[in-house]
Design an enzyme around this catalytic site. Sequence first.
Site, PDB file in Angstrom:
ATOM      1  N   ASP A  47      42.247  23.222  20.571  1.00 37.64           N
ATOM      2  CA  ASP A  47      43.617  22.792  20.805  1.00 37.64           C
ATOM      3  C   ASP A  47      44.311  22.466  19.489  1.00 37.64           C
ATOM      4  O   ASP A  47      43.724  22.602  18.412  1.00 37.64           O
ATOM      5  CB  ASP A  47      43.714  21.673  21.841  1.00 37.64           C
ATOM      6  CG  ASP A  47      42.882  20.455  21.538  1.00 37.64           C
ATOM      7  OD1 ASP A  47      42.355  19.875  22.480  1.00 37.64           O
ATOM      8  OD2 ASP A  47      42.770  20.084  20.355  1.00 37.64           O
ATOM      9  N   LYS A  69      48.568  22.509  22.985  1.00 42.57           N
ATOM     10  CA  LYS A  69      49.523  21.953  23.944  1.00 42.57           C
ATOM     11  C   LYS A  69      50.384  20.953  23.209  1.00 42.57           C
ATOM     12  O   LYS A  69      49.943  20.303  22.293  1.00 42.57           O
ATOM     13  CB  LYS A  69      48.783  21.158  25.026  1.00 42.57           C
ATOM     14  CG  LYS A  69      48.269  21.993  26.136  1.00 42.57           C
ATOM     15  CD  LYS A  69      47.793  21.082  27.226  1.00 42.57           C
ATOM     16  CE  LYS A  69      46.460  21.534  27.736  1.00 42.57           C
ATOM     17  NZ  LYS A  69      45.741  20.482  28.387  1.00 42.57           N
ATOM     18  N   MET A 181      49.647   8.940  22.733  1.00 44.57           N
ATOM     19  CA  MET A 181      50.765   9.734  23.255  1.00 44.57           C
ATOM     20  C   MET A 181      51.950   8.847  23.643  1.00 44.57           C
ATOM     21  O   MET A 181      52.582   9.063  24.663  1.00 44.57           O
ATOM     22  CB  MET A 181      50.305  10.546  24.484  1.00 44.57           C
ATOM     23  CG  MET A 181      49.179  11.508  24.169  1.00 44.57           C
ATOM     24  SD  MET A 181      48.454  12.283  25.617  1.00 44.57           S
ATOM     25  CE  MET A 181      47.356  11.006  26.220  1.00 44.57           C
TER      26      MET A 181
HETATM   27  N1  SAH Z   1      40.790  13.139  22.547  1.00 40.57           N
HETATM   28  C1  SAH Z   1      41.680  12.579  21.540  1.00 40.57           C
HETATM   29  C2  SAH Z   1      43.006  12.146  22.145  1.00 40.57           C
HETATM   30  C3  SAH Z   1      43.831  13.296  22.667  1.00 40.57           C
HETATM   31  S1  SAH Z   1      45.380  12.775  23.307  1.00 40.57           S
HETATM   32  C4  SAH Z   1      40.998  11.435  20.819  1.00 40.57           C
HETATM   33  O1  SAH Z   1      39.910  10.991  21.229  1.00 40.57           O
HETATM   34  O2  SAH Z   1      41.545  10.996  19.823  1.00 40.57           O
HETATM   35  C5  SAH Z   1      46.461  13.075  21.941  1.00 40.57           C
HETATM   36  C6  SAH Z   1      46.871  11.785  21.281  1.00 40.57           C
HETATM   37  O3  SAH Z   1      45.810  11.282  20.475  1.00 40.57           O
HETATM   38  C7  SAH Z   1      48.039  11.910  20.344  1.00 40.57           C
HETATM   39  O4  SAH Z   1      49.264  11.913  21.021  1.00 40.57           O
HETATM   40  C8  SAH Z   1      47.875  10.654  19.507  1.00 40.57           C
HETATM   41  O5  SAH Z   1      48.318   9.511  20.206  1.00 40.57           O
HETATM   42  C9  SAH Z   1      46.364  10.570  19.383  1.00 40.57           C
HETATM   43  N2  SAH Z   1      45.858  11.165  18.130  1.00 40.57           N
HETATM   44  C10 SAH Z   1      45.058  12.226  18.012  1.00 40.57           C
HETATM   45  N3  SAH Z   1      44.749  12.469  16.720  1.00 40.57           N
HETATM   46  C11 SAH Z   1      45.394  11.527  15.997  1.00 40.57           C
HETATM   47  C12 SAH Z   1      45.488  11.210  14.612  1.00 40.57           C
HETATM   48  N4  SAH Z   1      44.851  11.926  13.674  1.00 40.57           N
HETATM   49  N5  SAH Z   1      46.245  10.146  14.248  1.00 40.57           N
HETATM   50  C13 SAH Z   1      46.881   9.399  15.153  1.00 40.57           C
HETATM   51  N6  SAH Z   1      46.834   9.637  16.472  1.00 40.57           N
HETATM   52  C14 SAH Z   1      46.099  10.676  16.893  1.00 40.57           C
END
Ligand code: SAH
Length: 266
Positions: A47, A69, A181
């Site tokens: 993704d 997405k 998010m």
């Molecule tokens: N599975 C992922 C989350 C996916 S949902 C996890 O465990 O991190 C997507 C959300 O994750 C984004 O909208 C944001 O809020 C957060 N996110 C993912 N990567 C990030 C990063 N490097 N820095 C800050 N927020 C992050």
Amino acid sequence: MTVHSALPGHAGPVGTVHLVGAGPGDPDLLTLRAARLVMGAALIVHDGLVDPRILEMARPSARLVSVAKSRSRHTMKQEDINALLVAEALGGQDVVRLKGGDPFVFGRGGEEAEACRAAGVPVQVVPGISSALGASAASQIPLTHRDHASIVSFVAGQCKGLSEQDWSGLAGKGRTLVIFMGLATAAQISEKLMGDGLAPDVPVAVIEKATRSDMRVLRAPLAGLAELVADHAVKSPALIVIGEVARIEGGLADHTIRAMALEAEQ
Ligand code: SAH
């Protein structure tokens, strides 16, 4: 490894779907198992949150399929992603399904695993460092702290259901609330929490692009959250951390952290 385990009636070998956490960004934060799978994969379905440097670790011959997405633009629907994973595995192909952070934290990994199991496709899950943990480490904002918080909640802040969800008690004294998010709904989030009785001056940190070279950490009191996001044009991906821990500065000014990360990059 291919095995014969699809539903009765399926002929031929079946591949395994590996649901793999790619961590928060920095390739050094991959697990060894994830790195081995990426480097050995013939097919990677990833993704948009997966850092390009991680994809560069794949073999030149590997097939890379993006199913990125975003809130406004869906390149592939979840059911189509599920169907793709199942079809490739039933065709005998092992699949590395790479997801940002951890596959089972707001990653819809649970749905993909269910779809595979329903089709008789073996699934393996490789945990990843969730962005919540990566952001905490990179900003030096601890999620728990004996003086400030002994309860942590992870919450999805998208519009869908935000007004109906019961968040009472998730934030406040002794607690840390981490919102995924939540950028687009920052104003509703602070209103909702203040409506539940949270003080307008509770500290909030917004951590943008955690562990990446252009990471930013921005802070405001809860009442100023929406303004902070707008004034600094905060971009996805970002996390919102709400609670006393968000006051902790980690000894380095935020711009210093950023400068150091940029240096490490060169
Ligand atoms: N599975 C992922 C989350 C996916 S949902 C996890 O465990 O991190 C997507 C959300 O994750 C984004 O909208 C944001 O809020 C957060 N996110 C993912 N990567 C990030 C990063 N490097 N820095 C800050 N927020 C992050």
